[in-house]
Design an enzyme around this catalytic site. Structure first.
Site, PDB file in Angstrom:
ATOM      1  N   ASP A 480       3.756   2.741   2.124  1.00 18.38           N
ATOM      2  CA  ASP A 480       4.967   1.935   2.163  1.00 18.38           C
ATOM      3  C   ASP A 480       6.065   2.809   2.774  1.00 18.38           C
ATOM      4  OD1 ASP A 480       6.897  -0.078   1.531  1.00 18.38           O
ATOM      5  OD2 ASP A 480       7.474   1.124  -0.208  1.00 18.38           O
ATOM      6  N   ASP A 838       6.110   2.762  -3.888  1.00 21.08           N
ATOM      7  CA  ASP A 838       7.022   3.086  -4.970  1.00 21.08           C
ATOM      8  C   ASP A 838       6.942   2.084  -6.107  1.00 21.08           C
ATOM      9  OD1 ASP A 838       8.112   0.969  -3.635  1.00 21.08           O
ATOM     10  OD2 ASP A 838      10.163   1.724  -3.633  1.00 21.08           O
ATOM     11  N   ASP A 842       4.778  -3.241  -4.269  1.00 16.76           N
ATOM     12  CA  ASP A 842       3.487  -2.755  -3.807  1.00 16.76           C
ATOM     13  C   ASP A 842       2.380  -2.887  -4.847  1.00 16.76           C
ATOM     14  OD1 ASP A 842       4.843  -1.853  -1.479  1.00 16.76           O
ATOM     15  OD2 ASP A 842       5.470  -0.072  -2.580  1.00 16.76           O
TER      16      ASP A 842
END
EC number: 7.2.2.-
Length: 1096
Positions: A480, A838, A842
């Protein structure tokens, strides 16, 4: 929503008596991530009676075996049937795990009406699977979960004056009987139960049988030592199981009292007593955890949803005002819905008044709630056995077959010498305990346990130990961007606003905002301070980091909100800014939360002086431009956006709109109507600095020949800029950016741009250039957004998609579901995928990946394989190193245990030919003083400091490993045979005669094979544990070096020790000719050298 697929199966012999005409197999989707197959069975009474008699005759052994293998019980005593005659159901999932559940009955006092079926009063059949209850729907004979959301909607809409009355006692009793209570209680297992589950494990039962065999063979001391070690292992397993159970119960917590409206009055009940449709009442005095999933009916509140969604930013929830079924289903089924309150979320602030209390209607309870699903995942983890474990079990089966062949040979051979039946049985079973090491699968977990311990010391915690092996063979890693490769903090760089003279965008630096506010128009201040997600909790400003940055940079101030009791739509909160001054207060009446699909957020507010309503919106530039009037868009906006994106800035466009519709009508308008024909005002330009360690980690992964991709919700060029500066594009010379052009055709038009990474210049694209040209071009990579990727998946062939995935480096504008889809796509094409995020958006991708590394420690991120308490991207590097280390150590431990078993079996085989055997102390010396310490020391090697381009093999049978094991096994047999032959041919000593009832344990041959075997155990260990690129240097592991040296010196001493020495007498070592001692030592050294050569 749950879905069902039915398959009608016709039996092969339709005329067979008792066979139903149709067999029903049901495919059921419990959720998007959980699918089961249901097959009905009924008992055959005669076979049940025979089985029970057999279980009694075998003293429960058969019952125990069938407990381990329930599918065999089904085959023996159950017959497939239709759901009309069902007594048991066989449940299977895609991982191959199966279970048998008994079908029970419940007597319903009243009909239960749902949106799709009716459960009539009377006897209704059901079964429970992993805390979920499935009912047999009588009309279609299908197993179903009760539809909670639609049932709750029916209760809300059909109950007269629901808001004032709530549910009545009769309805609550009826619902509790079918839907169950809100209890998440899982019965705690007693210490005795856990102990029995451990003791009755096949591994420990085999150990128990082995100990009995050894005791019958007079190996008393050795057996006692094994019992002690096994008991300690069982104690540790029971302790770990109990601690894990206590952790789960601590998450569940004790039931708390809640206020609920029932029978027209407010009552205080325990949360466990709630049912769907109950109406909960909360106030600011009740800042507690919500015990159910519910729809907010009135007031608004601020929640900490980190336990469920992983989102660290508090979420504001608003009442559902559209009572249609479609709105209800969207609100109750979308995990990010602004109207849905999840079980387990904590209230931070409740904006309630006596006239507008905080009312929540219960839609899901118990294990059907989102918190319940989390508890179910912890209680019933999806344990997919690793390839290493499956390979070890396959090898055990091979060893078992070999042992049975050896048993037959030994039995026949001993019978030729008229050995007694008891002696033949004892020797045969002894061979089985030697050749089939029951600890073999367990040794594979030793390296994992040590890796977990090292990771824990580095504040990296794992929720899936088996994922450590997966980390050792990853081929692709996906990151990410925001909050992972970049810092969580956001800084305002500058603002672009429209110029009054020509309407073009002009730049205003962030440093000058506080000095001269006249450089900006009022809309920049108003949009920045009228935020959608910000809240003042106590004296702390909480919310999205981006909005916090804008609010503080533009000197926003929260104002006390006065809520008049006669106001039908009181404001949510009020703010002011430095441009308009403290006297101008903006009251926010409605907030349209950020939508990951629309990629924008909006608020409706009014001023304290003009009282006119305005809409302020901000979001992704393409999203805001799409809803802006054409005459309000500056002509240079695309040029500015392109320039800023290419430099890696994060761009937020903002716009405004004057509203003339009355507030009471605006509240009910759709979002698409409100967010249309807005006036474009400008751009906020922000930047998130790269983490210091991002470039080092990415560079290390690329040097190790691992594919690295970046998934981001930001624009394409911003994502490309970050990818370039963190080193993700260092392996290519050119990159192509691809975006989907607006076109109504079925075949999408793709706009390409080519960037030379050396000169940072855009290169011309030839006419007719297509995606296939990019796929075929070498030394280039591809960057695109999630929308284009989804379209291409429906157009390209299998091989083209595979090549496309190998070239993709950056994916922009990716929603949480797009990220998970990309990970799943890579897995589908044969990649082992890791994902680092994080945790905020996600969670789905972290769970889908083979290895997920979360930089957030919220409960929702328990789906990730690894959680970093330090929230450092460097922990990805540590996880990969530990994965490779544990994988190679497991390979070595497996090889060592197998070869040690072959050494011992080969030795006793040649001894059995003379009816000789090792004595108790010799077995003890070999197993507990050589094999056990060496195998333990082997597993404590530390990982290497750097990742290399090679990866360890994930299977035990790859790259000629089986061939090497076969060669080493043959060499072991030849060495023992040669030693026996030399002793016979030289006639240096006279061997004892054959004894019928008892094996001789003290003679020259026993001593010779014992000494050679001891040397070979050490030689194999040294030969296997050579220097490896995945492990730290051998000389750094002083414990291992000292242990090998000590054992080697002891073995040399035993070779030449006097037979009258205390150690020689204890081990019953006889006197050997000096030359023969040198021959034994030489053969031991040769074995070590050959093992080393084969393992190079």
């Amino acid at each position: 929503m749950d879905s069902i697929e039915l398959k009608q199966l016709v039996p092969e012999n339709d005329s067979e008596p008792g066979t139903p005409r149709q067999l029903l197999f049901q495919h059921y989707d419990i959720s998007n991530e959980e699918t089961i197959g249901i097959k009905p069975f009924k008992s055959i009474p005669a076979k049940v009676y025979i089985l029970r008699v057999t279980e009694i005759l075998t003293l429960g052994l058969l019952h125990l075996i069938l407990t381990w293998l329930p599918e065999f019980r089904l085959k023996w005593i159950e017959a497939p049937c239709s759901n009309e005659d069902v007594e048991f159901v066989a449940i299977s999932d895609p991982s191959g795990t199966s279970s048998i559940e008994k079908v029970s009955s419940i007597c319903l006092k009243n009909d239960i009406q749902t949106s799709s079926f009716v459960l009539p009063s009377g006897k209704t059949r059901y079964f429970e699977y992993k805390k979920l209850r499935f009912y047999l729907e009588p009309l279609n004979l299908q197993w179903v979960l009760m539809p909670l959301e639609t049932s709750a909607y029916s209760l809300v809409t059909s109950t007269p004056a629901y808001i004032q009355n709530g549910l009545d006692t009769f309805t609550i009793a009826k619902l509790r009987q079918v839907y169950g209570s809100n209890s998440l209680v899982s019965t705690k297992k007693s210490i005795v139960t856990i102990l029995l589950n451990e003791v009755l494990h096949p591994f420990y039962l085999f150990q128990a049988v082995s100990v009995l065999i050894w005791l019958c063979d007079s190996f008393v001391f050795y057996s006692c030592c094994i019992v002690f070690i096994s008991s300690y292992s069982i104690f540790l397993s029971v302790k770990e199981s109990k601690e894990s159970e206590n952790r789960i119960h601590s998450i569940i917590g004790a039931p708390q009292p809640v206020t609920v409206i029932r029978n027209q009055v407010k009552q205080t009940v325990l949360a466990d007593d709630l049912v769907i449709g109950d109406l909960l009442y909360f106030s600011n005095l009740d800042l507690k955890t919500c015990p159910v999933d519910g729809i907010l009916f009135s007031s608004s509140c601020l929640l900490d949803e980190s336990m469920v969604t992983g989102e660290s930013v508090p979420a504001r929830k608003f009442p559902l005002e559209d009572n249609s079924l479609d709105s209800w289903m969207i609100a109750s089924c979308n995990i990010f819905s602004p109207h849905l309150i999840h079980a387990g979320t904590k209230f931070l602030k409740i904006d309630s008044t006596p006239s507008t209390p905080c009312l929540i209607s219960v839609v899901r309870t118990g294990f059907r709630s989102n918190k319940g699903q989390l508890i179910r995942n912890l209680l019933y983890p999806n344990l997919r056995p690793s390839q290493l474990y499956l390979d070890s079990m396959s090898f055990l089966k091979t060893m078992a077959i070999l042992s049975f062949v050896s048993i037959v040979f030994i039995a026949i051979y001993l019978n030729l010498y008229n050995a007694s039946f008891g002696h033949v049985v004892l020797r045969s079973l002894d061979v089985l305990t030697i050749l089939v090491p029951p600890a073999l699968p367990a040794t594979l977990s030793v390296g994992i346990a040590n890796s977990i311990a090292r990771l824990s010391r580095a504040l990296i915690y794992t929720t899936s130990p088996e994922s450590i092996h997966n980390a050792g063979c990853l081929s692709t890693f996906v990151f990410d961007k925001t909050g992972t490769l970049t810092e969580n903090s956001v800084q305002l760089s500058c603002v672009y606003v429209k110029s009054g003279s020509n309407g073009l965008l002009k730049q205003v630096d962030a440093d000058s905002l506080s000095l001269d506010s006249t450089k900006l128009n009022a809309h920049a201040y108003r949009v920045a301070t009228c935020s959608q997600s910000l809240e003042l909790v106590g004296n702390e400003l909480v919310g999205d980091p981006l909005e916090v940055t804008l609010f503080t940079q533009f000197n926003g101030t929260f104002c006390a909100t006065i809520r008049a009791s006669n106001t039908p739509h009181p404001p949510l909160f009020s703010v002011s800014n430095s441009f308009d001054g403290p006297s101008q207060i903006f009251s926010i009446y409605k907030a349209l939360e950020f939508d990951p699909v629309l990629r924008r957020m909006s608020v409706i507010c009014s001023t304290s002086t003009e009282r006119s309503l305005m809409l302020f919106t901000k979001g992704a530039p393409e999203s805001i431009l799409a809803i802006s009037s054409q005459q309000s868009i500056p002509s240079n906006v695309q040029e500015v956006i392109h320039t800023l994106s290419s430099k890696g800035f994060r761009i937020i466009a903002f716009a405004s709109k004057n509203l003339i519709t009355p507030l009471q009508e605006l509240i009910h308008l759709s979002r698409s109507t409100l967010e249309s024909n807005v006036t474009f005002q400008g751009l906020f330009v922000l930047e998130s600095p790269l983490r210091e360690s991002s470039k080092d980690v990415i560079s290390s992964l690329l040097r190790s020949k691992m594919e690295v991709s970046i998934c981001s919700g930001d624009s394409l060029f911003t994502s490309v800029f970050v990818a370039k500066h963190c080193g993700a594009l260092d392996s290519c010379n050119f990159i192509y950016t691809a975006e989907l052009a607006d076109s109504g055709d079925d075949c999408p038009q793709i706009h390409f741009e080519k960037i030379d990474l050396q000169t940072q210049n855009f290169q011309p694209i030839p006419d007719g250039f297509s995606l296939k040209d990019v796929i075929l071009e070498k030394d280039s990579s591809l960057c695109m957004d999630g929308k284009l990727l989804q379209r291409l998946l429906t157009m390209l062939s299998f091989n083209e998609i595979k090549i496309l995935l190998s070239k993709l480096r950056v994916l922009a504008r990716m929603s949480p579901f797009d990220k998970a889809t990309y990970v799943e796509l890579c897995q589908k094409y044969g990649c082992k995928v890791g994902f680092c995020g994080d945790g905020a958006n996600d969670c789905i991708a972290l769970k889908q990946a083979d290895v997920g590394v979360s930089l957030s420690d919220s409960e929702a991120c328990a789906a990730a394989s690894f959680v970093s308490k330090k929230k450092s991207i460097k922990d990805v590097f540590n996880v990969l190193l530990e994965g490779r280390c544990s994988l190679i150590l497991s390979h070595r431990c497996f090889q060592y245990m197998v070869l040690c078993a072959i050494v011992q079996f080969s030795g006793v085989f040649f001894l059995y030919l003379k009816n000789y055997n090792f004595n108790d102390n010799q077995f003890l010396f070999m197993d507990l003083l050589i094999i056990f310490p060496l195998s333990a020391a082997m597993s404590y090697f530390d990982p290497a400091q750097n990742l290399t381009s090679n990866r360890p093999n994930s299977t035990l049978f790859g790259k000629g490993r089986v061939k090497d094991l076969g060669i080493q096994s043959v060499l072991i047999w030849l060495s023992h045979g040669l030693l026996t032959l030399i002793l016979h041919e030289l006639n240096w000593v006279e061997l004892p005669e054959w004894q019928l009832e008892k094996s001789n344990t003290k003679n020259v041959l026993v001593t010779s094979i014992f000494l050679l075997s001891s040397l070979q155990y050490l030689g194999i260990c040294i030969g296997i544990n050579q220097s490896s690129e995945f492990l730290s240097p051998i000389w750094k592991k002083k414990t291992y070096v000292c242990l090998c040296t000590t054992i080697g010196l002891c073995n040399i001493y035993l070779c030449f020790a006097n037979e009258n020495h205390i150690i020689s007498r204890c081990l019953q070592i006889t006197r050997l000719p000096t030359l023969y001692r040198f021959i034994i030592l030489f053969m031991g050294v040769i074995s070590c050298c050959l093992t080393s050569i084969l393992n190079m």
